[in-house]
Design an enzyme around this catalytic site. Structure first.
Site, PDB file in Angstrom:
ATOM      1  N   SER A 147       0.840  -1.201   0.000  1.00  0.00           N
ATOM      2  CA  SER A 147       0.000   0.000   0.000  1.00  0.00           C
ATOM      3  C   SER A 147       0.871   1.245   0.000  1.00  0.00           C
ATOM      4  O   SER A 147       2.016   1.215   0.464  1.00  0.00           O
ATOM      5  CB  SER A 147      -0.885   0.025   1.251  1.00  0.00           C
ATOM      6  OG  SER A 147      -1.451   1.324   1.405  1.00  0.00           O
ATOM      7  N   TYR A 160      -2.137  -0.900  11.121  1.00  0.00           N
ATOM      8  CA  TYR A 160      -2.197  -1.329   9.706  1.00  0.00           C
ATOM      9  C   TYR A 160      -0.951  -0.942   8.913  1.00  0.00           C
ATOM     10  O   TYR A 160      -0.355  -1.783   8.238  1.00  0.00           O
ATOM     11  CB  TYR A 160      -3.439  -0.699   9.084  1.00  0.00           C
ATOM     12  CG  TYR A 160      -3.557  -0.783   7.596  1.00  0.00           C
ATOM     13  CD1 TYR A 160      -3.165   0.280   6.779  1.00  0.00           C
ATOM     14  CD2 TYR A 160      -4.076  -1.916   6.981  1.00  0.00           C
ATOM     15  CE1 TYR A 160      -3.289   0.216   5.397  1.00  0.00           C
ATOM     16  CE2 TYR A 160      -4.198  -1.994   5.596  1.00  0.00           C
ATOM     17  CZ  TYR A 160      -3.812  -0.925   4.823  1.00  0.00           C
ATOM     18  OH  TYR A 160      -3.928  -0.992   3.454  1.00  0.00           O
ATOM     19  N   LYS A 164       2.076  -3.092   6.214  1.00  0.00           N
ATOM     20  CA  LYS A 164       2.363  -2.855   4.797  1.00  0.00           C
ATOM     21  C   LYS A 164       3.850  -2.566   4.588  1.00  0.00           C
ATOM     22  O   LYS A 164       4.438  -2.989   3.609  1.00  0.00           O
ATOM     23  CB  LYS A 164       1.482  -1.727   4.264  1.00  0.00           C
ATOM     24  CG  LYS A 164      -0.004  -2.065   4.270  1.00  0.00           C
ATOM     25  CD  LYS A 164      -0.303  -3.354   3.484  1.00  0.00           C
ATOM     26  CE  LYS A 164      -1.778  -3.639   3.363  1.00  0.00           C
ATOM     27  NZ  LYS A 164      -2.057  -4.872   2.591  1.00  0.00           N
TER      28      LYS A 164
END
Ligand code: RM4
Length: 257
Positions: A147, A160, A164
């Site tokens: 991402s 999160y 990534k």
């Protein structure tokens, strides 16, 4: 001279493949001849619809329901895909979750769940798929969906964004592990793409307008925008790109002012 990308004769496994970016990539693979197994965690109806769409391309298509938070169930997914399709040539590690949360509201259960779904499950699935590729001398292709958030932060994404960044670090090392076997490993870094992962967040008009202003081409991305970048990295036409990240964000990251 070959022009269009072809995946004829390839078997692909796509996690999170019933919706969003995973489904767009799975359909792109099926349209170009790949047999596809999708893993999904929630909607049987969406999985059925995705299977039907792919079957209409004249390929084998199957689905496996799994909550990738339960990493111990990953071998079941791999065995199902191999039983139904045979050896796996293409792996797309896409499944991911991002429940937007205030930093202080993230407890150990949520933090560990995000890590298991976004990182650990793909780590162990890649072990199984790559072992099969090497045993069968398949010069396979592995794509992790990372991402833009591997490079920049989010106030409500402290659980999160590190997953990534970790995906990118894993890709760098796996490229070294598998290079000698002709297996190419990369990550795709979508920008803000409208999917179930952020539908609620982007329902906030102010947030959506802010994110859109950040994007150079002035529109939130759609899952279909991710298909071609992914398909190139997954194709046999990619002969030399490995261990790297392809940012696909409509010019969001570079748009400071
Ligand atoms: C992406 C990026 C998007 C966000 C989703 C949930 O990596 O941060 O802006 O909407 O995650």
């Amino acid at each position: 001279m070959k022009t269009a990308l072809s995946f004829k004769g390839k078997n692909a496994l796509v996690t999170g493949g019933s919706k969003g970016i995973g489904r767009a990539i799975a359909l792109g693979l099926a349209r170009r001849g790949a047999n596809v197994c999708i893993a999904y965690s929630k909607s049987d109806a969406s999985a059925k619809e995705a299977i039907s769409e792919m079957s209409e391309c004249g390929v084998e298509a199957c689905s496996y329901k799994i909550d990738q938070n339960h990493v111990k169930d990953i071998p079941g997914l791999f065995n199902y895909a191999r039983k139904n399709l045979g050896d796996i040539h293409v792996l797309v590690n896409n499944a991911g979750i991002c429940p937007f949360r205030n930093f202080y509201e993230i407890d150990q259960e949520l933090l560990e769940r995000v890590w298991r779904v976004n990182f650990e499950s793909h780590f162990f699935l890649t072990q199984l798929v790559a072992k099969n590729m090497i045993e069968k001398k398949i010069s396979g292709r592995i794509l992790f969906i990372s991402s833009i958030s591997s490079r920049v932060g989010g106030e409500f994404q402290t659980h999160y964004t590190p997953t990534k960044s970790a995906i990118n670090g894993l890709v760098h090392s796996l490229a070294i592990v598998f290079g000698k076997n002709g297996i190419l490993v990369n990550s795709l870094e979508p920008g803000t793409i409208l999917t179930d992962i952020n539908r609620d967040d982007l329902a906030n008009t102010e947030k959506r307008e802010y994110m859109t202003r950040r994007i150079a081409i002035k529109r939130i991305g759609m899952p279909e925008d991710m298909a071609w970048p992914a398909l190139f990295l997954l194709s046999d036409e990619n002969t030399y790109v490995t261990g790297t990240e392809l940012l696909a964000d409509g010019g969001m990251l570079v748009n400071l002012q």
